[in-house]
Design a protein around this motif. Sequence first.
Motif, PDB file in Angstrom:
ATOM      1  N   ILE A   1       0.780   1.230  -5.721  1.00  0.00           N
ATOM      2  CA  ILE A   1      -0.251   0.515  -6.476  1.00  0.00           C
ATOM      3  C   ILE A   1      -1.614   0.897  -5.918  1.00  0.00           C
ATOM      4  O   ILE A   1      -1.850   0.816  -4.710  1.00  0.00           O
ATOM      5  N   ASP A   2      -2.492   1.354  -6.796  1.00  0.00           N
ATOM      6  CA  ASP A   2      -3.896   1.581  -6.444  1.00  0.00           C
ATOM      7  C   ASP A   2      -4.607   0.244  -6.650  1.00  0.00           C
ATOM      8  O   ASP A   2      -4.857  -0.168  -7.783  1.00  0.00           O
ATOM      9  N   ARG A   3      -4.906  -0.442  -5.546  1.00  0.00           N
ATOM     10  CA  ARG A   3      -5.441  -1.798  -5.648  1.00  0.00           C
ATOM     11  C   ARG A   3      -6.854  -1.831  -6.230  1.00  0.00           C
ATOM     12  O   ARG A   3      -7.246  -2.812  -6.857  1.00  0.00           O
ATOM     13  N   GLU A   4      -7.628  -0.783  -6.018  1.00  0.00           N
ATOM     14  CA  GLU A   4      -9.002  -0.780  -6.528  1.00  0.00           C
ATOM     15  C   GLU A   4      -9.040  -0.665  -8.047  1.00  0.00           C
ATOM     16  O   GLU A   4      -9.862  -1.298  -8.707  1.00  0.00           O
ATOM     17  N   LEU A   5      -8.162   0.164  -8.606  1.00  0.00           N
ATOM     18  CA  LEU A   5      -8.151   0.369 -10.058  1.00  0.00           C
ATOM     19  C   LEU A   5      -7.015  -0.377 -10.742  1.00  0.00           C
ATOM     20  O   LEU A   5      -6.853  -0.276 -11.960  1.00  0.00           O
ATOM     21  N   ASN A   6      -6.209  -1.092  -9.947  1.00  0.00           N
ATOM     22  CA  ASN A   6      -5.112  -1.897 -10.485  1.00  0.00           C
ATOM     23  C   ASN A   6      -4.212  -1.071 -11.406  1.00  0.00           C
ATOM     24  O   ASN A   6      -3.975  -1.414 -12.568  1.00  0.00           O
TER      25      ASN A   6
ATOM     26  N   THR B   1      -5.906   2.077   3.571  1.00  0.00           N
ATOM     27  CA  THR B   1      -6.163   2.799   2.328  1.00  0.00           C
ATOM     28  C   THR B   1      -6.157   1.800   1.175  1.00  0.00           C
ATOM     29  O   THR B   1      -5.904   0.610   1.365  1.00  0.00           O
ATOM     30  N   ARG B   2      -6.404   2.277  -0.004  1.00  0.00           N
ATOM     31  CA  ARG B   2      -6.417   1.421  -1.195  1.00  0.00           C
ATOM     32  C   ARG B   2      -5.044   1.332  -1.851  1.00  0.00           C
ATOM     33  O   ARG B   2      -4.899   0.734  -2.913  1.00  0.00           O
ATOM     34  N   TYR B   3      -4.009   1.925  -1.188  1.00  0.00           N
ATOM     35  CA  TYR B   3      -2.696   2.034  -1.817  1.00  0.00           C
ATOM     36  C   TYR B   3      -1.648   1.179  -1.105  1.00  0.00           C
ATOM     37  O   TYR B   3      -1.651   1.066   0.122  1.00  0.00           O
TER      38      TYR B   3
END
Length: 490
Positions: free
Chosen positions: A261-266, A241-243
């Motif tokens: 942390i949402d890595r795509e949207l930082n 996932t992106r988290y």
Amino acid sequence: MPGSLFPTTRRSVIEALRSGDVEERTRAYDTLAAIYWRPLYKYARIIHGRDATDAEDLTQSLMLQAFERGGLEGYDSRRASFRTFLRVVFDRLIANHDKHAARLKRGGHFDFFSAEVELNLEHATEDPEEYFQQQWIKSLFATAVDRCREALDPLTFAIFESYDLAPEAGVTYTKLARDHGVSEMTITNRLAGARRRFREIALALVREITASEEEFRNEARALFAVFRLRDVAVRPDFEGTRYTLVREIARGGMGIVYEAIDRELNRRVAIKVAGTQSRIEAELIAGLEHPGIIPIHDAGVLPDGRAFYVMKLVRGSTLSETPHGVAEAVRLCVRISEPVAFAHARGVVHRDLKPSNIMLGEFGEVLVMDWGVAVAGTPGYMAPEEERTPRSDVFALGVLLREFLARENVPRRLRAIVTKATARDPNDRYASAREFSEDLVRFLDDQPVAAYPENAVDVLLRWVHRNRALLAVIAAYLVMRIVVLLIWHR
């Protein structure tokens, strides 16, 4: 431990790693990696003081060496446990590692970032063997929990998880029986069965990763010296996932909430993980766009089958202290009622309004959480009727207001509002949170309230109270006139 507790039929991973059959070696490698990659990574970081990149490379180097046929030659079960042997091999690998050589990423699927986050929450012992054993136990328990989740039916695992793995404060057999709609005897039997199955799975794992009966017994004793399963269970697997999870924020009967942390949207977000009810809650909240309801960003299902949803991370605290003063208490209750009234208008009932489900944000926000997933509610705030309707939420709102006013001198009109909201018969209560809130606003505006039929004296007293400033001016004027007249007649 009695010998009957130890399974002896499963082929050892150590033997399988020496096999010429690639498939058998791959299966053995998967088991070895599941148990050991995290302890090895942390060991390199804490005991050897390597940076994150070095620790990643070294861990994956050892994993590749283990996969190669003959890569772990030299192991003798008569001299040491396989766990100790692997640690010593890792020590040698690190000692021979040239930090200035060109690093080549070897690929892999390990979530090193989540292990890095865990390091911030741990205090390492100075004994390398003791530290490595602690991490090994944590990893093995986590793998056993995952396999247990697959082996047990959903209800049995939910009971096991709530009571043994991640219990909230004050959890009891009675509460579990009420939450799941079963008898306490069912809870007792299911929990006993789950513990027995977990023990079997954990011992089978130990059997897989040990090479001799003596080593197996020693490692099993070390493993079950840990009494609290929740102390060694690791967090949900968000790989793919992106988290990335950072820390646990809160837990309760309806699930666990993490900061992530949402890595795509930082950006920082909150993630709630639970069973299927988490998905139901996400769908409910997604249709409720209101400033008093935390918005949903995303939702999904973890590899273990549990649902999760991602929401805005709100800094603040739950409602732990009652407000001071009658007016402040009423205003707070109005603000709590607003999102509940909004939900009622859209056919959604909260079912479990209580202080821990109300959050006060750092910018003054009042937010209502945990929507529509409770089976019954919380004693003390739960309406007496079985059917959950908007009037059930009104009952809980009335209880909250009564608690807010516990130390105050409460006017009769406000007491009447509380009495109407908490009536035992649902038909005697306000029909919705909006009606309740509107009566509170009328009280604040010094207008007649629906809960309290006024007589002539009440009307007069309320008029006097509402116009007290004007009356004070008139009274002052009259006193002044009287004084002037008295002086004049002298």
